[in-house]
Design an enzyme around this catalytic site. Sequence first.
Site, PDB file in Angstrom:
ATOM      1  N   GLU A   1       0.945  -1.126   0.131  1.00 42.69           N
ATOM      2  CA  GLU A   1       0.059   0.110  -0.006  1.00 42.69           C
ATOM      3  C   GLU A   1       0.891   1.300  -0.162  1.00 42.69           C
ATOM      4  O   GLU A   1       1.750   1.416   1.019  1.00 42.69           O
ATOM      5  CB  GLU A   1      -0.886   0.055   1.122  1.00 42.69           C
ATOM      6  CG  GLU A   1      -2.036   1.032   1.186  1.00 42.69           C
ATOM      7  CD  GLU A   1      -1.597   2.258   1.571  1.00 42.69           C
ATOM      8  OE1 GLU A   1      -1.260   3.024   0.844  1.00 42.69           O
ATOM      9  OE2 GLU A   1      -1.713   2.654   2.880  1.00 42.69           O
TER      10      GLU A   1
ATOM     11  N   CYS B   1      -2.275   8.147   4.505  1.00 46.31           N
ATOM     12  CA  CYS B   1      -2.320   8.027   3.047  1.00 46.31           C
ATOM     13  C   CYS B   1      -3.689   8.190   2.235  1.00 46.31           C
ATOM     14  O   CYS B   1      -3.630   8.610   0.905  1.00 46.31           O
ATOM     15  CB  CYS B   1      -1.627   6.492   2.405  1.00 46.31           C
ATOM     16  SG  CYS B   1      -2.770   5.319   3.459  1.00 46.31           S
TER      17      CYS B   1
END
Length: 520
Positions: free
Chosen positions: A284, A318
């Site tokens: 990720e 994020c």
Amino acid sequence: MPTPFANEPVLEMRRAPVRARLGQALDHVDAELPVRVPIWIGDDRREGDGLQSTDPGAPDRVVAQAATATDADVDAAVAQARQGRLGWGAAPAPERAAALIAAAAWLRERRLEIAALEVRECAKPWPEADADVCEAIDFLEYYARAAVELGHGRQLLQMPGERNELRYVPRGVVAVISPWNFPLAIPCGMTSAALATGNAVILKPAEQSPALAYRLVQALRAGGVPPGVISLLPGEGDAGAALVRHPGVHAVAFTGSLAVGREIIATAAQLTDGQRHFKPVVAELGGKNCVIVAADADLDEAVPAIVGSAFHYAGQKCSAASRVLVHEAIADRLLERLAGAVRTLVVGQAQTLGIDVPPVIEHAAQERVNRYAELAAREGRIVASADAPEGDGWFCPATLATDLPSGSAVLGEEIFGPVLAVQPVATVEQACDVVDELAYALTGGLFTRDPGIVRRVRERSPVGNLYVNRGITGAMVGRQPFGGNRLSGTGLKAGGPDYLLQFVEQRAVSENTMRHGLEA
């Protein structure tokens, strides 16, 4: 499993008794600092002071003293894991699940002290720190149940005279390389998924947050995960790189920057001497997340959601909002209201209840964020800011910018800090074009009252998580499986029904059940 999965409830911090308990927990943690974080391989522990984590709000405060892993430690951890995985992988799925659920109970009993440690080590404000502990508990509970279900295999078509079965078996040794911004939840999610499916795990945490990773390993071992199945290797990036290239590692789970993620994927693709397997990488890697605001949007709903998504935890998620694409018909109104909201944001120490923007994680991050804010001022216009306090701490002002040229780095690069850019667009379709041009595709948002616009944006959006008429952060395990597309990552969504599949191999067995005589 005894009960269906349910998300762990967060604390109600408006209640005075809860706030008092938070203060007591912080006092208790402060009295125990610094935390001594060992290299922990099987039953062997080695302490050291080669690595320090400090409080971003008071950089002179040392939160943890950690040993630094060497290549020899990596070799030892892999050797231990290769032995430990045999018994653990052969154990029934309910037995492994019980260990994870017991680890969740260990965290639940200590959630205030662990949240307080996050306040100190990563400058997470209390609500964010508590939510992080809750998410870690959720991962343990959710993946434990999912592993039991996966252990039953899948139904296949059966024909007379044959028996067909499909089983899922562990890959072997999984290297988990975790970030600092969700210092308990993200390493817990990757680690518990690998453990639930019968793998052994070597955890290399971010150098900024070794103490929280240590608490995770303590929880897992207290819950019943055997010492040979979970090892802790604090250290710098070279320790993670050694894990990735080690031929005894079967899979890698990583959360972090695109640059490091690309290196990991490239290294994992190379076969080394003695290696008889490919290494899948679950990665990720961040995003450049846009919120589309249509002309009919409810600004009473949109403004607080955008501001919270962009500036809470100083934009160090994020999934944080970084760019707003607003219909030109309401652009001035939205910009005015966002500016008013930004000016009211409180930038301050993470332990202070009611603050919005804590310090960023370290001095290098402060310098990086300030460079983007200065670039936004040169290339465009700063509409509003919430100033940082004087004194120590890696504080950055919350910054709202507009009038930036289309090629500006502020519009295209991940900043990972409290900078939000607003850009007018002529149509929702033009906003979708802008999103489609980006290399990242993690999260996105849409504010509109028109179901037709929702359908069109949903069909066009490349992001892994699209949020409609709400904030774009705060995905919940089991409710909003999380993960991105394009350069935002690889693999299946964390906290979702398919995530465990990345940590197993499929094996099909087909048996002829027609007997032709008996063996003498």
